[in-house]
Design a protein around this motif. Structure first.
Motif: not given
Ligand SMILES: Cc1cc2nc3c(=O)[nH]c(=O)nc-3n(C[C@H](O)[C@H](O)[C@H](O)COP(=O)(O)O)c2cc1C
Length: 318
Positions: A60-76, A214-216
Motif C-alpha cells: 500500500p502507498r497511502l496510510v491514514h494517521t491521526p490528523a494526517g496521512m502518510l504517502n509513498a507513491i514513489g513519483l509514479q 517509509a513515507g511522507g
C-alpha cells in the motif's frame, strides 16, 4: 478575475489568488472541476515528472494517521516525453495557471525535464521537487544538502527563464541555509515545505503499513513544523515563499502568511473537501475587509514575535 488585494507575483508570473494546489494532490484540476471552480484557484502544480516513466512504489502507498496521512507513491508518472505527447494539450484550456513539477535522480535529469516542460506555452512556471535521492552521491537527498540544492537550481536556471520555484524539504536541520543556496542560484520563489518523513506499523501483522516502509506525512499533523520552516526561511531570503503543510482552513492559511509566506499550497485538504481553496480565498477577502486592509501583503511576515533583535531568537531551545 483578479480579486483586489489577493494577487501574488512569483517572478514574472502574476496569479489572481495566492492559493496553489499542491503537486500530486490535484492532478491537472480536471478531476476537481465538478466540485470546485478552477477559475478561483491561483494555480495548479502538476504531478512531478521524471525523465523515464515510473511505476511507483509497492502497495500500500497511502496510510491514514491521526490528523494526517502518510504517502509513498514513489513519483509514479508516465515520464516527460509521454506526458508532453499525450497529456499536455489538455492543459491549453485550463482556467488557471499550470505549474510544471520536475523531479530527478541526477542533476542532468532535472535539467532535461525542466527544459522540455518549460519550453511548452501551457506551462507558466516550473517547480523543482528536490526531495529525491541523488544516485551520484549514495542516495543523498538533493534537498538535504545545500550544494546539491544549488547544483539542481543552477542547472534548471540555465535552461529556462520561466519562474522557478524550489520546493524545500522539512527533513533537514538547517532549512534557512538550503533556502539561501536556492535563492543565490536564481530561484524566484520557494515552496516550504514538502512532506515530513514518517512510518506506521501494523501491530497485528508486525509489518510496516506502507509497502515502501517509509513515507511522507502531510495534513494538519505537520502544520506547526511547516509554519516554523516558513518563519525561518522568511528571515533568510527575499524571494516569495509558498507556505504549505496541513492547511485546511483560513485560520491555518493566515498562520502561514503571518509567518512570512506570500502564497499558500493546499494539498491533502483537497482529498476530503475540494472546496477548501475557494473558501479560503473568499474568507481571506473578508478578513482583509474587516480589518480595513487593502492587500494581503500587509500581513505577510507580521507575526509579532516580540524579539528586539534576530540574535534573541534561539531556535527550539527548550
Ligand atoms: C498523495 C500525495 C502525493 C504527492 N506527490 C507530490 C509530488 O509528486 N511532488 C511534490 O513536489 N510533492 C508531492 N506531494 C506533497 C504535496 O504537494 C504537499 O507539498 C505536501 O503534502 C504538504 O502539503 P499538505 O499538508 O497540504 O498536503 C504529495 C503529497 C501527497 C499527499
Amino acid at each position: 478575475m483578479v480579486s483586489a488585494g489577493l494577487s501574488v507575483e512569483i517572478g514574472a508570473l502574476r496569479l489572481p489568488f495566492p492559493t496553489l494546489m499542491g503537486s500530486g494532490c490535484y492532478g491537472t484540476g480536471a478531476e476537481f472541476a465538478p466540485f470546485a471552480d478552477l477559475s478561483r484557484v491561483g494555480a495548479v502544480v502538476l504531478k512531478s515528472l521524471t525523465r523515464k516513466p515510473r511505476l511507483g512504489n509497492a502497495m500500500p502507498r497511502l496510510v491514514h494517521t491521526p490528523a494526517g496521512m502518510l504517502n509513498a507513491i514513489g513519483l509514479q508518472n508516465p515520464g516527460i516525453d509521454w506526458y508532453l505527447e499525450h497529456e499536455m494539450v489538455a492543459l491549453a484550456e485550463a482556467p488557471c495557471a499550470m505549474i510544471g513539477s520536475v523531479a530527478g535522480f541526477a542533476v542532468d535529469e532535472y535539467e532535461e525535464v525542466c527544459a522540455k516542460l518549460a519550453a511548452r506555452p501551457e506551462i507558466a512556471a516550473i517547480e523543482l521537487n528536490i526531495s529525491c535521492p541523488n544516485v551520484a552521491s549514495e542516495g543523498e537527498t538533493f534537498a538535504c544538502d545545500p550544494r546539491l540544492t544549488a547544483a539542481v537550481v543552477r542547472a534548471a536556471r540555465r535552461v529556462t527563464r520561466k519562474p522557478l520555484i524550489v520546493k524545500l524539504s522539512p527533513n533537514v536541520t538547517g532549512i534557512a541555509t538550503i533556502a539561501q543556496h536556492a535563492e543565490a542560484e536564481g530561484a524566484d520563489a520557494l515552496a516550504v515545505v514538502n512532506t515530513v518523513r514518517g512510518m506506521a506499523i501494523d501491530v497485528d501483522r508486525w509489518q510496516p503499513r506502507l509497502g515502501n516502509v517509509a513515507g511522507g506525512l502531510s495534513g494538519p499533523a505537520i502544520r506547526p513544523i511547516a509554519v516554523l520552516a516558513v518563519y525561518e526561511v522568511a528571515r533568510a531570503v527575499r524571494v516569495p515563499i509558498i507556505g504549505q503543510g496541513g492547511i485546511v482552513s483560513t485560520a491555518d492559511a493566515l498562520e502561514f502568511f503571518l509567518a512570512g509566506a506570500s502564497a499558500i499550497g493546499i494539498g491533502t485538504a483537497n482529498f476530503f473537501d475540494p472546496r477548501v481553496p475557494e473558501r479560503i480565498v473568499a474568507e481571506l477577502s473578508a478578513y482583509l475587509a474587516q480589518r480595513g486592509l487593502h492587500d494581503l501583503h500587509e500581513i505577510v511576515g507580521r507575526a509579532n514575535v516580540g524579539f528586539a533583535s534576530a540574535e534573541q531568537y534561539e531556535g527550539d531551545a527548550g
